[in-house]
Enzyme design. Structure first.
Site, mmCIF file in Angstrom:
data_model
loop_
_atom_site.group_PDB
_atom_site.id
_atom_site.type_symbol
_atom_site.label_atom_id
_atom_site.label_comp_id
_atom_site.label_asym_id
_atom_site.label_seq_id
_atom_site.Cartn_x
_atom_site.Cartn_y
_atom_site.Cartn_z
ATOM 1 N N TYR A 71 -7.717 -4.891 -2.432
ATOM 2 C CA TYR A 71 -7.762 -3.740 -1.544
ATOM 3 C C TYR A 71 -9.097 -3.008 -1.630
ATOM 4 O O TYR A 71 -9.693 -2.636 -0.599
ATOM 5 C CB TYR A 71 -6.623 -2.774 -1.879
ATOM 6 N N HIS A 107 2.060 2.750 0.289
ATOM 7 C CA HIS A 107 1.436 3.177 1.547
ATOM 8 C C HIS A 107 0.479 4.343 1.340
ATOM 9 O O HIS A 107 -0.653 4.337 1.842
ATOM 10 C CB HIS A 107 2.504 3.589 2.561
ATOM 11 N N LYS A 137 5.642 2.097 8.933
ATOM 12 C CA LYS A 137 6.705 3.036 8.572
ATOM 13 C C LYS A 137 7.442 2.466 7.356
ATOM 14 O O LYS A 137 7.462 1.245 7.153
ATOM 15 C CB LYS A 137 7.631 3.287 9.770
ATOM 16 N N ASP A 188 13.654 1.875 5.545
ATOM 17 C CA ASP A 188 13.125 0.646 6.131
ATOM 18 C C ASP A 188 13.230 0.648 7.647
ATOM 19 O O ASP A 188 12.245 0.354 8.337
ATOM 20 C CB ASP A 188 13.834 -0.579 5.558
#
Length: 661
Positions: free
Chosen positions: A62, A83, A101, A181
């Protein structure tokens, strides 16, 4: 803005990232980098992903991806709990960020992310791709046009059965379960439809929910009932252990709108409008057409200057409802409990941002400087929420926190104490402790509550101690004696009273002078721009009259006014909104709404919100004032803190207070 085509990176090459990457070519975009966790398995997934979608793309971890200058936009599609940190790292790197999301597992974290996004200069969106699709935009258009009359109810569902209780969806440590989720889909659809029906963002009037939390600690099936302002109701269903048709139906006084495939938009992409006495109307959207590629549409929306179909205000509103949904069924993940070691949302050490607009002053007897804004600790529902707001306050230069033995029956003291332990910053802060509240306001209760507050907060010292109420049946000297005893023992540095009369404070200090005791050097009574017509609690006192102001100017006593923002009056009061009964009872009047109008007018002239003007009014007094405020959100805190940069003239102060001429 980005180049054309926009150069994208994907962080987290999982299943949904495959769908996203497959549609990037339809968004005038190209994939130039793929990032994954720095493990052999993660690196292998990233290489396979790049081979499938962009063989020449850079592959790395990352940090390496975010460091690349050729990456302009980032799609974060890792597991829920990562996130926030990745999104904020991308923001710091100057990238536009599309976050799958849920934005984050809880509303406190979401607040911090939105705050960082709004101050960053880059675009950040939550990836509800269906909201950008012409299919759902058609639904909103029909609602706005009144095609089904007055919207009365929205029924929406997204649930499925995984067939096995393992993997990330059944892992509490990864924020598994249906609500986070896929539950955001039906909730967000209801939120957007209600807003379209009302013509403005829909406030929530009531919320209730039921659900099943399984043996792995995640929600398996849950149902929510929502009532929005204006009377629109909604039912939302979600789950990972029960299948039902995925659909959205809008019920109006003159018909219905039905979507048989609202979320994936891959099969039955129709909007069906049914009205009594007429044949159903069907609006179809061919999923093969470039203009109907939902993931491409959200990628375009991120880098566009146009208003997005699902913006950050929507993210805040929907994630707040997801929080309420989990709270209603008693679901709290291990990493977010009120005793957890919750780090900063960014993962970086907490420190004051420089330069800071915060102002500071001195309280007689206290060595450390005191921020002119003092954070009240009585509006935080949980540790994640408290941590986000407290972190933002410290970053903005705040160093003083106000607590009380009575607040939340100890909950708020415990939240502050846990946050300080997590940050290791107690030595850098001023902590106000209040006790001795009616009916327990006597010297013995004062001592007992002081030790209980120390135990809750996890330390043994109050920088400032104030008796929360006076008891005029007890000779003032008895209070001075016990306070001076605690000060001599090192438990208290300075002390005073909250909601004490100026006459009793004078009496206390006369006694202290005659008997070699420490005097009162602080007072916490109500003071602010809005005049209070009632008080939220019995025994409250005010110092807004001219005589009290003269007294404060003449004494070497610092005022720490509570409700300096009138409990949110300048942020959210509206003559037509009487939903907050306490706000109405204490502050609603023609005169106060005139003060609010003047604060708004002056705010427009100075480029700041009315809350900033209200704070500047308090700080513009000719005596030492350290304003207590209790923001419910980071946005409220930021709004108030802009007042630190406003210097009002005496004429402006008088005009705001309706004393001109």
């Amino acid at each position: 803005m980005p180049t054309s085509p926009t150069r994208w990176a994907v962080l987290g090459p999982g299943g949904i990232a495959h769908r996203f990457a497959s549609q990037l070519p339809f968004a005038d975009a190209e994939l130039v980098a793929v990032g994954s966790s720095p493990t052999p398995a993660g690196a292998e997934r990233a290489r396979a992903f790049a081979a499938e979608f962009a063989p020449d793309a850079f592959v790395g971890d990352y940090d390496a991806v975010l460091a690349r200058e050729d990456v302009e936009a980032v799609y974060v599609s890792t597991v829920h709990v990562t996130h926030a940190r990745l999104a904020l790292a991308a923001v710091r790197a100057g990238k536009h960020v599309l976050v799958e999301k849920p934005f984050a597992p809880n509303h406190g974290t979401v607040m911090a992310m939105v705050d960082a996004a709004r101050r960053s200069g880059v675009h950040v969106l939550e990836a509800y791709m269906y909201a950008h699709h012409p299919q759902f935009q058609k639904v909103l258009q029909l609602v706005r046009e009144g095609a089904v009359g007055t919207v009365q109810h929205v029924d929406a569902s997204f649930s499925f059965a995984t067939g096995k209780k393992e993997g990330r969806l059944y892992d509490a440590a990864l924020a598994g379960g249906g609500i986070l989720d896929v539950g955001g889909y039906p909730v967000s659809a209801a939120h957007l439809v209600a807003g379209a029906a009302l013509g403005h963002p829909a406030a929530v009037e009531s919320f209730s929910a039921r659900g099943t939390v399984g043996e792995t600690g995640v929600d398996e099936w849950a149902v929510a009932s929502i009532t929005f302002a204006g009377g629109v109701t909604a039912s939302a269903r979600t789950g990972v252990a029960l299948s039902e048709p995925q659909s959205v139906t809008v019920y109006g006084s003159a018909g219905t709108i039905h979507l048989p495939d609202p979320w994936t938009i891959l099969g039955d992409t129709r909007v069906v409008l049914t009205r009594p006495g007429a044949d159903p109307e069907t609006f179809a959207f061919d999923p093969e057409l470039p203009e109907n590629k939902a993931y491409a549409l959200e990628a375009r929306a991120l880098v566009s200057d146009a208003e997005p179909a699902f913006g950050l205000d929507d993210t805040l509103a929907v994630n707040a409802l997801l929080n309420r949904w989990r709270d209603a069924i008693g679901l709290r993940y291990p990493f977010e409990t009120d005793t957890a070691d919750i780090p900063t949302v960014s993962g970086l050490p907490l420190r004051r941002a420089e330069p800071t607009a915060m102002k500071y002053g001195r309280i007689p007897g206290l060595d450390r400087e005191v921020s002119r804004l003092v954070m009240g600790c009585d509006n935080q529902p949980d540790l994640a929420h408290a941590s986000a707001i407290f972190d933002a306050f410290v970053e903005a230069g705040g160093n003083t926190f106000d607590t009380a033995w009575l607040y939340g029956m100890g909950k708020y003291e415990e939240l502050l104490g846990r946050w300080m332990a997590n940050r290791g910053n107690r030595a850098d802060l001023n902590v106000i402790v209040k006790g001795c509240h009616t009916p327990h306001n006597d010297p013995e209760s004062l001592t007992r509550q002081l030790f209980e507050s120390f135990e809750r907060q996890g330390h043994d010292h109050a920088d400032i101690y104030m008796m929360h109420r006076d008891n005029e049946e007890i000779p003032v000297g008895e209070f001075v004696d016990v306070l001076d005893e605690h000060a001599s023992a090192g438990r208290i540095t300075v002390y005073g009273g909250s909601n004490w009369s100026t006459a009793r404070v004078d009496e206390a200090n006369e006694y202290a002078a005659k008997n070699g005791k420490r005097p009162f050097t602080v007072l916490s009574n109500h003071f602010g721009l809005a005049e209070a017509y009632d008080v939220p609690w019995a025994g409250c006192r005010h110092v807004t009259d001219p005589e009290s102001k003269r007294w404060l100017s003449e004494r070497d006593i610092a005022l720490l006014p509570w409700s300096s923002q009138a409990r949110g009056f300048f942020a959210r009061a509206n003559p037509d909104d009487t939903s907050d009964a306490e706000l109405v009872r204490c502050y609603y009047s023609d005169a106060n709404f005139e003060r609010k109008a003047r604060a708004e007018k002056l705010g427009r002239e100075l480029g700041v919100p009315a809350t900033a003007i209200a704070l500047a009014f308090v700080l513009a007094q000719p005596f030492q004032v350290f304003a207590l405020f209790g923001p419910r959100t980071i946005a409220e805190a930021r709004s108030s803190m802009t007042g630190l940069g406003v210097e009002l003239t005496p004429e402006q102060v008088a005009w705001l207070d309706l004393r001109e001429g």
